[in-house]
Design a protein around this motif. Structure first.
Motif, PDB file in Angstrom:
ATOM      1  N   ALA A 191      18.276   8.131   5.719  1.00 45.45           N
ATOM      2  CA  ALA A 191      18.351   9.272   6.654  1.00 45.45           C
ATOM      3  C   ALA A 191      17.089  10.126   6.530  1.00 45.45           C
ATOM      4  O   ALA A 191      16.532  10.592   7.529  1.00 45.45           O
ATOM      5  N   HIS A 192      16.631  10.315   5.302  1.00 46.34           N
ATOM      6  CA  HIS A 192      15.434  11.125   5.060  1.00 46.34           C
ATOM      7  C   HIS A 192      14.200  10.480   5.700  1.00 46.34           C
ATOM      8  O   HIS A 192      13.486  11.120   6.478  1.00 46.34           O
ATOM      9  N   GLU A 193      13.965   9.231   5.388  1.00 50.95           N
ATOM     10  CA  GLU A 193      12.749   8.578   5.908  1.00 50.95           C
ATOM     11  C   GLU A 193      12.808   8.443   7.427  1.00 50.95           C
ATOM     12  O   GLU A 193      11.796   8.583   8.113  1.00 50.95           O
ATOM     13  N   PRO A 243       6.720   3.329  -6.519  1.00 51.28           N
ATOM     14  CA  PRO A 243       6.804   4.587  -7.281  1.00 51.28           C
ATOM     15  C   PRO A 243       7.647   5.677  -6.635  1.00 51.28           C
ATOM     16  O   PRO A 243       7.977   6.656  -7.277  1.00 51.28           O
ATOM     17  N   PHE A 244       7.968   5.506  -5.356  1.00 51.96           N
ATOM     18  CA  PHE A 244       8.726   6.547  -4.661  1.00 51.96           C
ATOM     19  C   PHE A 244      10.112   6.050  -4.304  1.00 51.96           C
ATOM     20  O   PHE A 244      10.396   4.859  -4.397  1.00 51.96           O
ATOM     21  N   GLY A 245      10.946   6.997  -3.870  1.00 53.60           N
ATOM     22  CA  GLY A 245      12.235   6.604  -3.322  1.00 53.60           C
ATOM     23  C   GLY A 245      11.992   5.909  -1.992  1.00 53.60           C
ATOM     24  O   GLY A 245      12.443   4.799  -1.746  1.00 53.60           O
ATOM     25  N   GLY A 246      11.226   6.580  -1.167  1.00 51.32           N
ATOM     26  CA  GLY A 246      10.926   6.002   0.127  1.00 51.32           C
ATOM     27  C   GLY A 246       9.642   6.557   0.679  1.00 51.32           C
ATOM     28  O   GLY A 246       9.135   7.578   0.204  1.00 51.32           O
ATOM     29  N   MET A 247       9.075   5.856   1.671  1.00 54.68           N
ATOM     30  CA  MET A 247       7.864   6.327   2.345  1.00 54.68           C
ATOM     31  C   MET A 247       8.015   5.995   3.820  1.00 54.68           C
ATOM     32  O   MET A 247       8.274   4.853   4.201  1.00 54.68           O
ATOM     33  N   GLU A 248       7.793   7.035   4.625  1.00 61.98           N
ATOM     34  CA  GLU A 248       8.130   6.983   6.048  1.00 61.98           C
ATOM     35  C   GLU A 248       7.090   6.268   6.902  1.00 61.98           C
ATOM     36  O   GLU A 248       6.712   6.781   7.969  1.00 61.98           O
ATOM     37  N   ASN A 249       6.588   5.126   6.511  1.00 63.21           N
ATOM     38  CA  ASN A 249       5.577   4.444   7.316  1.00 63.21           C
ATOM     39  C   ASN A 249       6.154   4.118   8.707  1.00 63.21           C
ATOM     40  O   ASN A 249       7.258   3.596   8.801  1.00 63.21           O
ATOM     41  N   GLY A 280      10.017   1.434 -11.513  1.00 59.51           N
ATOM     42  CA  GLY A 280       8.934   2.392 -11.760  1.00 59.51           C
ATOM     43  C   GLY A 280       8.971   3.583 -10.834  1.00 59.51           C
ATOM     44  O   GLY A 280       7.933   4.144 -10.477  1.00 59.51           O
ATOM     45  N   ARG A 281      10.184   3.989 -10.423  1.00 54.41           N
ATOM     46  CA  ARG A 281      10.292   5.125  -9.509  1.00 54.41           C
ATOM     47  C   ARG A 281      10.002   6.400 -10.289  1.00 54.41           C
ATOM     48  O   ARG A 281      10.680   6.729 -11.264  1.00 54.41           O
ATOM     49  N   ARG A 282       8.981   7.099  -9.843  1.00 59.63           N
ATOM     50  CA  ARG A 282       8.452   8.227 -10.619  1.00 59.63           C
ATOM     51  C   ARG A 282       9.493   9.317 -10.867  1.00 59.63           C
ATOM     52  O   ARG A 282       9.532   9.911 -11.935  1.00 59.63           O
ATOM     53  N   LYS A 283      10.344   9.538  -9.875  1.00 56.96           N
ATOM     54  CA  LYS A 283      11.368  10.574  -9.998  1.00 56.96           C
ATOM     55  C   LYS A 283      12.309  10.316 -11.185  1.00 56.96           C
ATOM     56  O   LYS A 283      12.838  11.255 -11.776  1.00 56.96           O
ATOM     57  N   PHE A 284      12.533   9.042 -11.536  1.00 54.62           N
ATOM     58  CA  PHE A 284      13.387   8.713 -12.670  1.00 54.62           C
ATOM     59  C   PHE A 284      12.581   8.621 -13.965  1.00 54.62           C
ATOM     60  O   PHE A 284      12.984   9.099 -15.024  1.00 54.62           O
ATOM     61  N   SER A 319       0.834  -1.201   0.000  1.00 56.46           N
ATOM     62  CA  SER A 319       0.000   0.000   0.000  1.00 56.46           C
ATOM     63  C   SER A 319       0.867   1.249   0.000  1.00 56.46           C
ATOM     64  O   SER A 319       2.014   1.229   0.448  1.00 56.46           O
ATOM     65  N   GLN A 320       0.295   2.335  -0.504  1.00 55.75           N
ATOM     66  CA  GLN A 320       0.923   3.659  -0.443  1.00 55.75           C
ATOM     67  C   GLN A 320      -0.198   4.638  -0.121  1.00 55.75           C
ATOM     68  O   GLN A 320      -1.046   4.912  -0.962  1.00 55.75           O
ATOM     69  N   GLY A 321      -0.212   5.134   1.106  1.00 58.10           N
ATOM     70  CA  GLY A 321      -1.332   5.957   1.552  1.00 58.10           C
ATOM     71  C   GLY A 321      -1.205   7.440   1.249  1.00 58.10           C
ATOM     72  O   GLY A 321      -2.197   8.109   0.963  1.00 58.10           O
ATOM     73  N   GLU A 322      -0.001   7.985   1.358  1.00 58.76           N
ATOM     74  CA  GLU A 322       0.165   9.424   1.155  1.00 58.76           C
ATOM     75  C   GLU A 322      -0.076   9.769  -0.309  1.00 58.76           C
ATOM     76  O   GLU A 322       0.427   9.047  -1.176  1.00 58.76           O
ATOM     77  N   GLU A 323      -0.846  10.886  -0.672  1.00 58.19           N
ATOM     78  CA  GLU A 323      -1.464  11.696   0.339  1.00 58.19           C
ATOM     79  C   GLU A 323      -2.881  11.213   0.672  1.00 58.19           C
ATOM     80  O   GLU A 323      -3.238  11.084   1.833  1.00 58.19           O
ATOM     81  N   PRO A 328       8.327  22.173  -1.783  1.00 61.44           N
ATOM     82  CA  PRO A 328       8.165  21.911  -0.348  1.00 61.44           C
ATOM     83  C   PRO A 328       9.422  21.297   0.277  1.00 61.44           C
ATOM     84  O   PRO A 328       9.721  21.568   1.447  1.00 61.44           O
ATOM     85  N   TYR A 329      10.149  20.507  -0.470  1.00 56.18           N
ATOM     86  CA  TYR A 329      11.358  19.856   0.047  1.00 56.18           C
ATOM     87  C   TYR A 329      12.500  20.859   0.204  1.00 56.18           C
ATOM     88  O   TYR A 329      13.014  21.079   1.293  1.00 56.18           O
ATOM     89  N   GLU A 330      12.910  21.434  -0.900  1.00 52.39           N
ATOM     90  CA  GLU A 330      14.174  22.179  -0.904  1.00 52.39           C
ATOM     91  C   GLU A 330      13.997  23.643  -0.514  1.00 52.39           C
ATOM     92  O   GLU A 330      14.871  24.223   0.110  1.00 52.39           O
TER      93      GLU A 330
END
Ligand code: BES
Ligand code: ZN
Length: 658
Positions: free
Chosen positions: A344-346, A316-322, A611-615, A181-185, A438-440
């Protein structure tokens, strides 16, 4: 206007007024939690009567009316059916209600609601409203007097966007299916009928029944690592979970597959498909040090264990902070720990995001901007300032590109409003706002404060902030009030000179932003110049380059690069064959731009292999921009790649490759 939203308006007005006009504020952050956020000291209180402020009562992306009846606990009993690709069972919701509440409104989208009952099984009346494609349909349930529990009997459907069901071929192991699952947002409502707003915190528990050769994990304490027998169903087993801390519903997460576990430190470990487990565990062996570094900075880790789950390549993401279980893409497994800043980010989100949570999706920068700043600090603690500074420069560079794209006159994708940290997202899918801003820009705001106050003061402030609002939600307006009280000490001139309002509410970058610098990357510029001026690729002084240096090198080559020069670089450094996804991505961007044919097989396998969306998104955009050369290729490759992509990746690429 209802009283509550009048108060919300007052909060907004107060936060956006220079101090001096308001002496003291008490912000009741969200009615849903009922918790008071005190934005003033007792001393301040003497000056003026406390003004109760509901910082934000309405989440434009939820139908819930938590002031009347809110969900405080979700108990799931679900069975995973891999043939039909559905989860099916019950969600038992515990409610906190107003004395005379007649109904509760839940968020749902693409759910098959079979019935709703009270705790003893008596049916309750319910209606599904009309709703819309983005938000789904409000599920309104009539409540008997004093009802505290309701049971929703339901199943997910193929139109849901939170769950991705993978066939065995779409996994790394190729033998067994997988679902995650991927809940955000706002996707949780497509697998759990609940109040899907980040300001409505809920505890949860679950029993998940799966085929007995698979393992279920969730973003909660994992009570039964080996699973339990299911009476009368020898081909199934059940896993149970418990999340005792109240979390935002977008953080409820599940994965089921051929998953194994390897411990790292005492509180840390890695879950992955068995096929990926060994590589993942060795890549992330610094997790425990990262966790300790983070605690040293901003206080104790509040979630018990910190584990990482490496997902199949279509994540689809790099990471998700579940919570307790970060979900991560396998594309960060480079073999040399060079891309572990993602962990480190998550991990940082365990404070910024999971502990103190953006109250609405318009406050997303409070999650991501704080986290990028915190990520940099963890990287600096564990790997040193030079490495952290390189990453800061790369982030800053990405932001400049994004700001340019968002403000380019005449461009189809231009949207100057999205250069704000606090955008107006009414009627807009929060996912459309996703960008480096929002990130940078958020991280740059905190670095600006750091430059002014120094680390000691800023760190003390941030540590206090995480303590003051632990397990609460935060709006941008309430943050301003807190900042005034605890960092600016109500100095209106200082607030003005730091351009706080401009940073948080206006478009573009204020001129007191501090651009990060890196001596190591400055040296790279010298090598770029040498190459441009004729030094053969193999003679460049780049032998010990790390990943960020290569990324910088590749993104600074001039547009005049020839195919011969591309070939020289590829021969000398083997870019088309690299296992570092960030370097490969930067290289493939160049290859497309310069029509460097020999890299095309690598491009195709990269686009079909993950399938990472950023790439994936920028590469398809670049191909489509090469009329007569790239468009047909984009279409052909997308036809092959699309079935393996996650819904959110498809959603974006569909718009690009038409
Ligand atoms: N929370 C985000 C992922 C996210 C954001 C998912 C918005 C859905 C909607 C996560 O923490 C994140 O930022 N991931 C980044 C990697 C990170 C190292 C910048 C990503 O996935 O690229
Ligand atoms: Zn993040």
């Amino acid at each position: 206007m209802p009283a509550l939203s009048r108060i919300a308006k007052a909060a907004t007005k107060a936060a956006r007024q220079p101090i001096g006009l308001i002496t003291c504020l008490i912000a009741a952050l969200t009615l849903s939690t009922g918790l008071l956020m005190t934005g003033c000291t007792p001393k301040d209180n003497e000056a003026a009567a406390p003004l109760a402020i509901v910082a934000k009562t309405v989440d434009d992306h939820s139908y819930a009316r938590p002031q009347e009846a809110r969900v405080s606990h979700v108990d799931l009993d679900l069975t995973a059916d891999f043939n039909q690709k559905i989860l099916k069972g019950t969600a038992t919701l515990t409610l906190v209600t107003e004395a005379n509440a007649k109904q509760v409104i839940l968020d749902t989208r693409a759910l098959d609601i079979q019935s709703v009952t009270d705790a003893s099984g008596s049916p309750l009346k319910f209606t599904l409203g009309k709703g819309n494609d983005m938000m789904g349909k409000p599920l309104t349930i009539e409540l008997p007097q004093g009802a505290q529990k309701i049971v929703v009997h339901y199943a997910t459907t193929k139109d849901g966007t939170a769950l991705q069901w993978l066939s065995p071929e779409q996994t790394a192991g190729k033998k067994l299916p997988f679902v995650f699952s991927q809940g955000e947002e706002i996707h949780t409502r497509t697998w759990i009928p609940t109040q899907d707003s980040p300001a409505i915190r809920q505890t949860y528990s679950a029993r998940i029944v799966v085929p007995s050769n698979l393992v279920a994990v969730m973003s909660a304490d994992r009570l039964t690592p080996e699973g339990e027998k299911v009476a009368g169903h020898p081909a199934q087993r059940a896993f149970r979970f418990d999340m005792k801390k109240p979390i935002a519903p977008y953080l409820i997460a599940i994965a089921i597959g051929d998953i194994g576990f390897k411990a790292e430190g005492s509180r840390t470990g890695v879950y992955a498909e068995k096929a990926t487990l060994a590589a993942a565990a060795s890549e992330f062996s610094d997790m425990q040090s990262m966790l300790e570094a983070a605690e040293k900075l901003y206080g104790p880790y509040q979630w018990g264990r910190y584990d990482v789950l490496v997902l199949p390549p279509s994540f689809p993401f790099g990471g998700m902070e579940n919570p307790t279980l970060t979900f991560a893409t396998p594309t960060v497994i480079a073999g040399d720990k060079s891309l572990v800043s993602l962990v480190a980010h998550e991990l940082a989100h365990s404070w910024s995001g999971n502990l103190v949570t953006n109250a609405t999706w318009e406050d997303f920068w409070l999650n991501e901007g704080f986290t990028v700043y915190f990520e940099g600090r963890i990287m600096e603690e564990v790997y040193g300032k030079e490495r952290a500074d390189m990453l800061r420069v790369l982030g800053w560079q990405d932001l400049q590109g994004t700001l340019k794209d968002l403000t380019e006159p005449g461009s189809k994708t231009a949207n100057p409003d999205f250069t704000r940290l606090h955008p107006d997202l009414k009627g807009i899918n929060p996912d459309d706002y996703f960008s480096d801003v929002p990130y940078e820009k958020g991280a740059a705001f905190l670095r600006m404060l750091e430059a002014h106050f120094g680390r000691k003061k800023l760190d003390a402030y941030l540590k206090g902030y995480f303590q003051r609002y632990a397990f609460q939600s935060m709006t941008t307006d309430a943050f301003v009030i807190d900042l005034r009280t605890h960092l600016l000490h109500n100095d209106a001139d200082l607030e003005k000179s730091l351009k706080i309002h401009q940073w948080l509410y206006d478009k573009g970058m204020p001129d007191n932003a501090v651009a990060p610098t890196s001596a190591l990357l400055d040296e790279v510029s010298a090598q770029v110049l040498a190459f441009t001026e004729g030094t053969p690729a193999k003679d460049l002084k780049v032998a010990d380059y790390s990943s960020p240096q290569w990324q910088y090198f590749l993104t600074h080559l001039p547009e005049t690069l020839t195919v011969e020069q591309m070939a020289q670089l590829d021969d000398a450094y083997g870019f088309s064959k690299t296992h570092n996804s960030e370097i490969l991505f930067a290289w493939l961007q160049l290859a497309i731009q310069h029509h460097y044919q020999p890299a095309m097989p690598a491009l195709e396998s990269f686009l079909t292999g993950q399938g990472r969306r950023k790439f994936v998104v920028p590469l398809f955009k670049s191909l489509m921009a090469q009329e007569g050369w790239g468009v047909d290729m984009a279409k052909a490759v997308y036809a092959k790649a699309r079935p393996g992509y996650h819904d959110v990746t498809r959603h974006t690429v569909d718009d690009i490759v038409k």
